[in-house]
Design a protein around this motif. Structure first.
Motif, mmCIF file in Angstrom:
data_model
loop_
_atom_site.group_PDB
_atom_site.id
_atom_site.type_symbol
_atom_site.label_atom_id
_atom_site.label_comp_id
_atom_site.label_asym_id
_atom_site.label_seq_id
_atom_site.Cartn_x
_atom_site.Cartn_y
_atom_site.Cartn_z
ATOM 1 N N GLU A 189 0.826 -1.209 0.000
ATOM 2 C CA GLU A 189 0.000 0.000 0.000
ATOM 3 C C GLU A 189 0.856 1.253 0.000
ATOM 4 O OE1 GLU A 189 -3.373 0.255 2.547
ATOM 5 O OE2 GLU A 189 -3.855 -1.886 2.383
ATOM 6 N N ALA A 190 1.998 1.200 0.679
ATOM 7 C CA ALA A 190 2.919 2.343 0.664
ATOM 8 C C ALA A 190 3.397 2.618 -0.758
ATOM 9 C CB ALA A 190 4.111 2.069 1.577
ATOM 10 N N VAL A 191 3.779 1.572 -1.466
ATOM 11 C CA VAL A 191 4.270 1.730 -2.837
ATOM 12 C C VAL A 191 3.145 2.131 -3.776
ATOM 13 C CG1 VAL A 191 5.298 0.511 -4.792
ATOM 14 C CG2 VAL A 191 6.203 0.143 -2.487
ATOM 15 N N ARG A 192 1.966 1.560 -3.562
ATOM 16 C CA ARG A 192 0.825 1.901 -4.408
ATOM 17 C C ARG A 192 0.448 3.381 -4.249
ATOM 18 N NH1 ARG A 192 -2.524 -1.491 -2.358
ATOM 19 N NH2 ARG A 192 -1.802 -3.196 -3.671
ATOM 20 N N HIS A 193 0.553 3.885 -3.028
ATOM 21 C CA HIS A 193 0.142 5.263 -2.747
ATOM 22 C C HIS A 193 1.211 6.275 -3.128
ATOM 23 C CE1 HIS A 193 -2.496 8.167 -0.693
ATOM 24 N NE2 HIS A 193 -1.393 8.745 -0.255
ATOM 25 N N PHE A 194 2.476 5.969 -2.773
ATOM 26 C CA PHE A 194 3.550 6.952 -2.968
ATOM 27 C C PHE A 194 4.558 6.577 -4.052
ATOM 28 C CE2 PHE A 194 2.465 7.997 1.563
ATOM 29 C CZ PHE A 194 2.096 9.314 1.343
ATOM 30 N N GLY A 195 4.508 5.334 -4.517
ATOM 31 C CA GLY A 195 5.404 4.932 -5.589
ATOM 32 C C GLY A 195 6.724 4.330 -5.147
ATOM 33 N N ARG A 196 7.069 4.434 -3.869
ATOM 34 C CA ARG A 196 8.363 3.939 -3.394
ATOM 35 C C ARG A 196 8.391 3.965 -1.870
ATOM 36 N NH1 ARG A 196 8.785 9.332 -4.318
ATOM 37 N NH2 ARG A 196 10.028 10.523 -2.811
ATOM 38 N N ILE A 197 9.467 3.404 -1.298
ATOM 39 C CA ILE A 197 9.752 3.507 0.127
ATOM 40 C C ILE A 197 11.195 3.950 0.263
ATOM 41 C CG2 ILE A 197 9.966 2.274 2.329
ATOM 42 C CD1 ILE A 197 7.840 0.302 1.283
ATOM 43 N N ASP A 198 11.412 5.088 0.897
ATOM 44 C CA ASP A 198 12.765 5.602 1.090
ATOM 45 C C ASP A 198 13.323 5.277 2.465
ATOM 46 O OD1 ASP A 198 12.891 7.055 -1.443
ATOM 47 O OD2 ASP A 198 11.433 8.437 -0.551
ATOM 48 N N ILE A 199 12.443 5.251 3.468
ATOM 49 C CA ILE A 199 12.861 5.094 4.863
ATOM 50 C C ILE A 199 11.912 4.126 5.566
ATOM 51 C CG2 ILE A 199 13.091 6.284 7.092
ATOM 52 C CD1 ILE A 199 13.620 8.876 5.461
#
Length: 260
Positions: free
Chosen positions: A88-98
């Motif tokens: 869901e993090a990737v779906r919403h924001f496109g990536r995970i940095d931290i």
């Protein structure tokens, strides 16, 4: 941090501006303080917790201040829930940095009173949950060739303490996982560090009662409990590019406890 001291809006040029940060255990204590601090530094937040009501309250408050927030309730000991969180993090924001792998439980039990069920539950949350959070967040970071993970360890991972026959070993897992993943992921552009808080003024610590708190506070050379905001500042440093040449470190935030 008091309600009056919290900024009304997010930063427009913070230390982690526009970075996507997943924070587990974000509904209270150090997780909440970290979410609030990250919001002031311009991050986009994915907040996770088992407590849906408290999580929604934190997310609502930060959204009202102008932060881009996604709240995902779930159990980090569940592989399916952790996968859903990261997806869901990737779906919403496109990536995970931290990733801030903060969620955990703090049981008090000596060897005689500890049960196998308490051991299993603590290791499921503090050990398995941290492992799963790191595993699935790191998979997304590796795709991008960069990322930062900060795990929550404890002074209990370094110093033997009475009444910590279960919690202490679980935090050894946190520190060990940090060091091994730091080496495993270094050539993939992902840094992994940890903080080791001493006694911090959180709801979990408050359950110890006045006598218990006074006893543990007396063991800290600075003579007081730490504040969640102080831990959040250390987490922010390790998650930011200011710590770009630091990996595999476990930073004490303990009022001098481990210096003794």
């Amino acid at each position: 941090m008091s309600e009056h001291s919290r900024p009304n809006t997010v930063s427009t040029g913070g230390r982690i501006q526009d970075k996507v940060a997943v924070i587990t255990g974000a509904a209270s204590g150090m997780g909440r303080a970290t979410a609030e601090r990250f919001a002031t530094e311009g991050a986009k937040l994915v907040l996770a917790d088992l407590d849906q009501e408290k999580l929604d309250a934190v997310a609502g408050e930060l959204t009202a201040r102008g932060c881009d927030v996604l709240a995902v309730a779930g159990d980090i000991a569940s592989e399916a829930d952790v996968q859903r969180l990261m997806n869901e993090a990737v779906r919403h924001f496109g990536r995970i940095d931290i990733l801030i792998a903060n969620a955990g439980v703090i049981p008090e039990a000596d060897l005689a009173s500890a049960t196998a069920d308490l051991w299993d539950h603590t290791m499921a949350v503090d050990g398995r949950g941290m492992f799963l959070s790191c595993k699935y967040a790191a998979a997304e970071m590796v795709k991008a060739g960069k990322g930062a993970i900060v795990c929550l360890s404890s002074i209990s991972a370094f110093a033997g303490q009475k009444g910590q026959a279960v919690y202490g070993p679980a935090k050894f897992v946190a520190s060990g996982l940090t060091k091994h993943l730091a080496i495993d992921l270094a050539d993939k552009g992902v840094r992994v560090n940890a903080v080791a808080p001493g006694t911090i003024d959180t709801p979990a610590v408050a359950k110890m009662g006045k006598e218990g708190i006074e006893k543990v506070v007396s063991m800290h050379p600075l003579g007081r409990m730490g504040r969640p905001e102080e831990v959040a500042s250390a987490i922010l440093f390790l998650a930011s590019d200011e710590a770009s040449f630091i990996t595999g470190a476990v930073l004490p935030v303990d009022g001098g406890y481990l210096a003794q």
